[in-house]
Write an enzyme that holds these catalytic residues in place. Structure first.
Site, PDB file in Angstrom:
ATOM      1  N   GLY A  52       0.790  -1.223   0.000  1.00  0.00           N
ATOM      2  CA  GLY A  52       0.000   0.000   0.000  1.00  0.00           C
ATOM      3  C   GLY A  52       0.822   1.271   0.000  1.00  0.00           C
ATOM      4  N   TYR A  70     -12.820   2.373  12.592  1.00  0.00           N
ATOM      5  CA  TYR A  70     -11.813   2.908  11.674  1.00  0.00           C
ATOM      6  C   TYR A  70     -11.722   4.428  11.763  1.00  0.00           C
ATOM      7  CZ  TYR A  70      -9.145   4.106   7.577  1.00  0.00           C
ATOM      8  OH  TYR A  70      -8.185   4.637   6.752  1.00  0.00           O
TER       9      TYR A  70
END
Length: 307
Positions: free
Chosen positions: A24, A175
Site C-alpha cells: 500500500g 476505523y
C-alpha cells in the site's frame, strides 16, 4: 514552494523507518524515498511479505538501500524490541507511522491486552513506539515523526468517553475513530515537542482516496484482481493509486520548508499532488489532544513525557 513528486530532494545519508511498509501507501513511500537516496527500513509483521517488498524496491530502484525489521504493532514486546533497535542506530531521521488496519472486523475484537483491535493497531502501538524511540530521533536532530491520517476523520466521530468502543462498536466507528485519534496524537505530539524545545517535529498527512485497483501491479506487493481493477477504475475521477497516495508522507519526510503546523493532503482533496490542507477542528484541538493523551498512555501501558 511548488512540490514536484518526480523531482525529490536528495536524501542520501538519511534513515527513514516506515511501519507497515510492505504494501500500500507504506510500500510506495519506501520506494520513493529509496529513489531519493534514503536508507529505508521496513518495519513489518509478516517476514515473507517484508522480504518481498525489499526485493521489489531493489528491482525497481537502482542502488536502493533498504532492509526489513520485525514489527507487530499489537504486540508490546515487538514494539519495544524495535524501539530498542532504533536506539542503537547512529541516526533515525524520520519515523513514518503508516501501519494500520483498513478493514476492521464486523464485531468488536480485542488484542491480547484487552484493547479494541483497530485502536490498538492504528494508534496504540505507534504511541508506545514513539514514546520509547523518541531519544533516537532527538539524537539525530531535526528528525520527523509522520503520522498517516485519513479523510475518514471528516466522516466519523471519536467519543473520548468510549475510545475502546465498548458501548458503540461498528466497523466504521472503529476505523474513523482510530484515524481521528491518530491525527489528534500527531498534533498533540507536535505541541509537546515545541513546548519542550525539541528539535524533532511531528507532522500529520492524509493520502486522499487511494485504491489498490488504481495502483501499479508489483509482484508480492500489489496484485489486484481484474474485477478490482475494473471496479476501482470506475471511480477514477476521484481516486488515485497508492503510489500517488504516498506523495504526501514522502513530502512530509523530505520538504525542508514544512513544520509541525502543516497538514498535507492531495490538492484535489481525494487525489493529486500534496499540498497544505485543513484537518478537522476536533482532531487539531489542543483540548482534544490534552484529554486523549492520558487515555492513550493508559491503554498502551506507556507513560509518555516529552522532555
Amino acid at each position: 514552494m511548488v512540490w514536484n513528486p518526480a523531482e525529490l530532494p536528495d536524501a542520501h545519508g538519511r534513515t527513514v523507518v516506515i511501519t507497515g511498509g510492505n504494501a500500500g501507501v507504506g510500500y510506495f513511500t519506501a520506494e520513493q524515498l529509496a529513489g531519493a537516496g534514503a536508507h529505508v527500513v521496513l518495519a513489518c509483521r509478516d517476514p515473507e511479505r517484508a522480504e518481498a517488498a525489499v526485493a521489489a524496491v531493489r528491482r525497481r530502484v537502482r542502488g536502493a538501500s533498504v532492509e526489513a525489521t520485525p514489527l507487530d504493532v499489537t504486540d508490546r514486546a515487538s514494539v519495544d524490541a524495535l524501539a530498542d533497535a532504533l536506539l542503537e542506530r547512529d541516526r533515525v531521521d524520520a519515523l513514518v507511522l503508516n501501519a494500520g488496519m483498513v478493514h476492521p472486523p464486523r464485531e468488536r475484537t480485542t488484542d491480547r491486552y484487552g484493547n479494541e483491535l483497530v485502536l490498538a493497531t492504528n494508534v496504540l502501538g505507534h504511541f508506545r513506539l514513539v514514546a520509547r524511540a523518541l531519544p533516537a530521533l532527538e539524537r539525530t536532530g531535526a528528525a520527523r515523526v509522520v503520522t498517516l491520517g485519513s479523510l475518514a476523520t471528516r466522516l466519523g466521530r471519536l467519543r473520548l468517553d468510549d475510545i475502546q468502543l465498548e458501548h458503540s462498536y461498528t466497523s466504521w466507528r472503529a476505523y474513523s475513530g482510530s484515524k481521528i485519534a491518530a491525527q489528534a496524537f500527531g498534533f498533540e505530539l507536535e505541541r509537546r515537542l515545541r513546548a519542550s524545545g525539541s528539535s524533532v517535529s511531528s507532522l500529520v498527512v492524509h493520502p486522499g482516496y487511494s485504491t489498490s485497483g488504481r495502483t501499479p501491479g508489483i509482484r508480492g506487493v500489489n496484485q489486484p484482481s481484474r474485477a478490482k481493477r475494473f471496479a476501482d477504475n470506475l471511480q477514477a475521477a476521484w481516486t488515485q493509486g497508492k503510489d500517488h497516495g504516498a506523495w504526501a508522507p514522502v513530502r512530509a519526510v523530505l520538504d525542508p520548508d514544512l513544520t509541525g503546523d502543516d497538514y498535507l493532503g492531495p490538492v484535489g482533496r481525494t487525489k493529486g499532488v500534496p499540498t497544505y490542507a485543513h484537518p478537522t477542528r476536533f482532531s487539531r484541538s489542543p483540548r482534544t489532544g490534552a484529554r486523549l493523551w492520558p487515555l492513550l498512555e493508559a491503554a498502551a501501558a506507556q507513560r509518555f513525557d516529552v522532555l
